[in-house]
Scaffold this motif. Structure first.
Motif, PDB file in Angstrom:
ATOM      1  N   GLY A   9       0.976  -1.344  -0.096  1.00  0.00           N
ATOM      2  CA  GLY A   9      -0.025  -0.120   0.000  1.00  0.00           C
ATOM      3  C   GLY A   9       0.861   1.275  -0.048  1.00  0.00           C
ATOM      4  O   GLY A   9       2.063   1.152   0.003  1.00  0.00           O
ATOM      5  N   TRP A  36      -9.352 -10.522  -1.430  1.00  0.00           N
ATOM      6  CA  TRP A  36      -8.860  -9.108  -1.067  1.00  0.00           C
ATOM      7  C   TRP A  36     -10.245  -8.559  -0.510  1.00  0.00           C
ATOM      8  O   TRP A  36     -11.404  -8.396  -1.378  1.00  0.00           O
ATOM      9  N   ARG A  38     -11.658  -4.544   1.744  1.00  0.00           N
ATOM     10  CA  ARG A  38     -11.106  -3.192   2.033  1.00  0.00           C
ATOM     11  C   ARG A  38     -12.101  -2.667   3.066  1.00  0.00           C
ATOM     12  O   ARG A  38     -13.307  -2.948   3.066  1.00  0.00           O
ATOM     13  N   ARG A  45     -16.303  -3.587   6.286  1.00  0.00           N
ATOM     14  CA  ARG A  45     -15.447  -4.044   5.456  1.00  0.00           C
ATOM     15  C   ARG A  45     -16.119  -4.640   4.310  1.00  0.00           C
ATOM     16  O   ARG A  45     -17.115  -5.248   4.286  1.00  0.00           O
ATOM     17  N   ASP A  89     -11.342   4.685  -3.686  1.00  0.00           N
ATOM     18  CA  ASP A  89     -10.461   3.397  -3.298  1.00  0.00           C
ATOM     19  C   ASP A  89      -9.542   3.517  -2.102  1.00  0.00           C
ATOM     20  O   ASP A  89      -9.064   2.664  -1.701  1.00  0.00           O
ATOM     21  N   ALA A  91      -8.633   3.150   1.381  1.00  0.00           N
ATOM     22  CA  ALA A  91      -8.920   2.262   2.496  1.00  0.00           C
ATOM     23  C   ALA A  91      -7.927   1.278   2.879  1.00  0.00           C
ATOM     24  O   ALA A  91      -6.851   1.628   2.387  1.00  0.00           O
ATOM     25  N   TYR A  93      -6.575  -2.250   3.121  1.00  0.00           N
ATOM     26  CA  TYR A  93      -6.741  -3.337   2.233  1.00  0.00           C
ATOM     27  C   TYR A  93      -6.421  -4.697   3.238  1.00  0.00           C
ATOM     28  O   TYR A  93      -5.280  -4.712   3.501  1.00  0.00           O
ATOM     29  N   GLY A 109      -3.231  -5.498   7.539  1.00  0.00           N
ATOM     30  CA  GLY A 109      -3.964  -4.906   6.463  1.00  0.00           C
ATOM     31  C   GLY A 109      -2.742  -3.790   5.798  1.00  0.00           C
ATOM     32  O   GLY A 109      -1.850  -3.981   6.408  1.00  0.00           O
ATOM     33  N   GLN A 111      -2.460   0.031   4.016  1.00  0.00           N
ATOM     34  CA  GLN A 111      -3.203   1.432   3.880  1.00  0.00           C
ATOM     35  C   GLN A 111      -3.077   1.894   2.268  1.00  0.00           C
ATOM     36  O   GLN A 111      -1.958   1.919   1.922  1.00  0.00           O
TER      37      GLN A 111
END
Length: 116
Positions: A9, A36, A38, A45, A89, A91, A93, A109, A111
């Motif tokens: 990310g 996947w 997010r 989520r 988009d 978020a 992930y 996750g 970012q």
């Protein structure tokens, strides 16, 4: 020990690209549907994309045509190639597997922030 570790990310401008990776350990990776997800601030989520053990893919309408999920069973890794990114988009992930008894414990996750 079962573990999911996401990476890749970062901060990207609108229209940019990122490639996320998720390495799984402690499971027989090749047997599972991987996905996947997010989670944006203040939202639940959501499932973004999934890939079966045979490579069949499914995408949410919001990312279809822009994101591509893939996997490398030899490396116990699932990828998410994200193109034409938009601020929507943004978020955290996560990856996880899809199974009848529910997901594994969630990892930290990675970012993704899309901003100019």
């Amino acid at each position: 020990q079962v573990q999911l570790v996401e990476s890749g990310g970062g901060l990207v401008q609108p229209g940019g690209t990122l490639r996320l990776s998720c390495v799984a350990s402690g499971i027989i990776f090749r047997l599972y549907v991987m996905a996947w997800y997010r989670q944006a601030p203040g939202k639940q989520r959501e499932l973004v994309a999934s890939i079966s053990s045979s490579g069949s893919t499914v995408y949410s309408d919001s990312v279809k045509g822009r994101f591509t999920i893939s996997r490398d069973n030899a490396k116990n890794t699932v990828y998410l190639q994200m193109n034409s990114l938009t601020p929507e988009d943004t978020a955290v992930y996560y990856c996880n597997l899809i199974r009848s008894v529910g997901p594994l414990s969630w990892g930290q996750g990675t970012q993704v922030t899309v901003s100019s």
